[in-house]
Design a protein around this motif. Structure first.
Motif, mmCIF file in Angstrom:
data_model
loop_
_atom_site.group_PDB
_atom_site.id
_atom_site.type_symbol
_atom_site.label_atom_id
_atom_site.label_comp_id
_atom_site.label_asym_id
_atom_site.label_seq_id
_atom_site.Cartn_x
_atom_site.Cartn_y
_atom_site.Cartn_z
ATOM 1 N N GLY A 1 14.638 5.394 3.855
ATOM 2 C CA GLY A 1 13.684 5.059 4.911
ATOM 3 C C GLY A 1 12.259 5.476 4.628
ATOM 4 N N ALA A 2 11.941 5.654 3.313
ATOM 5 C CA ALA A 2 10.591 6.110 2.986
ATOM 6 C C ALA A 2 9.635 4.959 2.694
ATOM 7 N N HIS B 1 9.302 11.457 3.075
ATOM 8 C CA HIS B 1 8.388 11.220 1.953
ATOM 9 C C HIS B 1 8.435 12.370 0.953
ATOM 10 N N THR B 2 8.539 13.600 1.477
ATOM 11 C CA THR B 2 8.660 14.757 0.580
ATOM 12 C C THR B 2 9.895 14.604 -0.299
ATOM 13 N N ILE B 3 10.995 14.185 0.318
ATOM 14 C CA ILE B 3 12.237 14.023 -0.431
ATOM 15 C C ILE B 3 12.070 12.982 -1.526
ATOM 16 N N ALA B 4 11.540 11.807 -1.130
ATOM 17 C CA ALA B 4 11.400 10.726 -2.109
ATOM 18 C C ALA B 4 10.479 11.165 -3.248
ATOM 19 N N ILE B 5 9.351 11.778 -2.896
ATOM 20 C CA ILE B 5 8.379 12.165 -3.924
ATOM 21 C C ILE B 5 8.974 13.221 -4.857
ATOM 22 N N THR B 6 9.645 14.235 -4.289
ATOM 23 C CA THR B 6 10.226 15.287 -5.124
ATOM 24 C C THR B 6 11.236 14.703 -6.116
ATOM 25 N N ALA B 7 12.131 13.861 -5.614
ATOM 26 C CA ALA B 7 13.174 13.311 -6.486
ATOM 27 C C ALA B 7 12.562 12.455 -7.592
ATOM 28 N N ILE B 8 11.579 11.631 -7.233
ATOM 29 C CA ILE B 8 11.020 10.709 -8.223
ATOM 30 C C ILE B 8 10.164 11.475 -9.235
ATOM 31 N N TRP C 1 0.830 -1.211 0.000
ATOM 32 C CA TRP C 1 0.000 0.000 0.000
ATOM 33 C C TRP C 1 0.862 1.257 0.000
ATOM 34 N N GLN C 2 1.928 1.246 0.822
ATOM 35 C CA GLN C 2 2.859 2.384 0.810
ATOM 36 C C GLN C 2 3.394 2.612 -0.595
#
Lengths: 267, 216
Positions: free
Chosen positions: A217-218, A138-145, A73-74
């Protein structure tokens, strides 16, 4: 002989820059039904493989339904947010850059995006994580992707709109349609097949890249692979890898069907 | 200490890892060419085998890199072996697809006249079809190289070689001032390699394309 354009996208996914031909009867059935059947068979084999193992405590920590479902789900949640953001940024940007006044910026923007594409995704994720420590993971992961997935959609939106014949636009204008009407009723429908191919590429790319979110760690299904590597448990490693691979192939299959359905009739 | 000071102190390692990165990508590229080009030559005229080969290569490319590296650790262990294998699998689609597209793009009339001149099937392939398809094949190799340069960064996650190690060193020193520098060194190394590879392929294309095919 004309030099054929590169038929492959430089980044993952089976979606080429251009749409493929509409598959015919039996071929289409095989393509629509064959892929999910194969993926279900892989999942069944995985289930039997894990079931045949006497799981120790460390393995059970990763291989239980609750943990696997939460990571799935994540993974899907992160992917969905990323894809929505990509579409919300790349499509309007692609439209804007192909309007007459802004066309001169389109070359530099594409060149910049192409150089950006050479940056490895994991590099971007890690760089953001160590440079913007105060942001949430999560912000970091989402922004980069998101940054990474914009290019295929942006490029295909621009290519799709650019290939619309000026004569067609001219005649639509001649019929009394305004600029906005021409865009909505002529240009965008004609560009849809190419745009969809780019969106499909971005979708598959995103699902795969979200698997790297585990390094900062996201969460997501990458966690299962990392658990397998760090605890040296092959059964965990294989489970995580197969789940991520099946998810990406399933998304590609689904996007392929959506691509066929949404392609405007008559093209 | 700014980025350039750090780079000056660390350049020996950056260079060594850059070398490893190049070797890793070249291994994948060469293996993919040795497998992919003959596969394309064998299948480009037969519809079913061709679509099977392209579909399988397409599936390889769709599998996310971390998952493919993970799957390959099971039989191959950690280190260089899974990295080279994964990169070879990723490069197959661009190599095979472009070879097929290039070979199929040759004008049938040209082949017909070659046959009329008495050339055998093998001679036509070597003297007519492959040279005509060559620019497209080179493009496939160029696309594959760009793809592999980026994906090879993940190999550090499975204890493999290459510039990805700088990125992961940056990650593990998060919170220190050097973290950003390390990650940047890894990223910039790969970007520089990508630009150099593009230039190298442009040069290779010029030098190795049959003279009559050149645009200028």
């Amino acid at each position: 002989m004309a030099i054929a354009p590169a038929p492959t996208e430089p980044a993952g996914g089976t979606g080429a820059a251009g749409p493929g031909p509409r598959p015919g009867g039996a071929r289409r059935l095989l393509r629509y039904a064959g892929a999910p059947a194969a993926l279900l068979a892989v999942l069944a084999a995985l289930y039997l493989y894990v079931g045949a193992h006497d799981l120790d405590r460390i393995e059970r920590r990763s291989l239980n339904a609750e943990y696997l479902l939460s990571r799935t789900w994540q993974h899907l949640g992160l992917s969905l947010v990323v894809v929505v953001l990509i579409l919300a940024i790349a499509v309007p940007l692609g439209v804007a850059l192909t309007r007459p006044g802004a066309r001169r910026f389109s070359g530099p923007v594409l060149a910049l995006a192409n150089v950006g594409q050479a940056i490895p995704t994991i590099g971007l994720i890690v760089l953001f994580a160590v440079a913007f420590v105060s942001w949430g993971i999560h912000t970091i992961a989402i922004t980069a992707i998101v940054l990474y997935g914009i290019l295929p959609v942006l490029r295909n939106t621009m290519v799709g709109l650019d290939q619309v014949s000026p004569a067609v636009i001219e005649s639509a204008r001649g019929m009394g349609l305004g600029r906005a009407q021409v865009l909505w009723r002529v240009e965008l429908p004609l560009a849809v097949p190419v745009m969809l191919a780019g969106i499909r590429t971005a979708l598959v790319l995103t699902v795969g890249t979200v698997a790297l979110a585990t390094f900062i760690g996201a969460g997501g299904l990458g966690d299962v692979i990392s658990n397998g590597i760090s605890s040296n448990r092959t059964v965990v490693l294989v489970t995580g890898s197969v789940l991520v691979a099946v998810l990406a192939l399933a998304v590609d299959w689904l996007a392929g069907i959506v691509e066929d359905v949404l392609r405007p009739r008559g093209i | 200490m700014n980025f350039f000071d750090h780079l000056a102190g660390n350049y020996a390692e950056v260079l060594a890892l850059t070398g490893e990165h190049v070797v890793l990508v070249l291994q994948g590229l060469v293996l993919a060419s040795l497998i992919g080009i003959p596969l394309a030559v064998l299948t480009y005229r037969a519809e079913l085998p061709r679509s099977v080969v392209l579909a399988v290569a397409g599936v390889f490319l769709t599998i996310p890199s971390y998952a493919l590296f993970g799957l390959l650790i099971a039989p191959l262990g950690l280190g260089t072996a899974p990295a080279v294998t994964a990169l070879t699998m990723y490069a197959l689609l661009p190599v095979v697809r472009n070879t097929v597209v290039g070979l199929r793009g040759v004008d049938p009339a040209v082949i017909e006249s070659a046959r009329g001149m008495g050339l055998s099937r093998r001679q036509i392939l070597r003297q007519i079809e492959l040279p005509l398809a060559w620019p497209v094949i080179i493009t496939g190799l160029r696309v594959a190289t760009q793809l592999l340069l980026g994906i090879a960064a993940i190999s550090a996650a499975v204890n493999g070689p290459g510039l990805g190690n700088l990125i992961f060193q940056g990650l593990s020193s998060a919170g220190t001032p050097f973290a950003v520098y390390l990650a940047l060194e890894g990223i910039l190394g790969i970007v520089v390699l990508a630009v150099l590879a593009d230039l190298a392929f442009a040069a290779l294309n010029r030098v190795s394309t049959s003279r009559g095919l050149r645009v200028d």
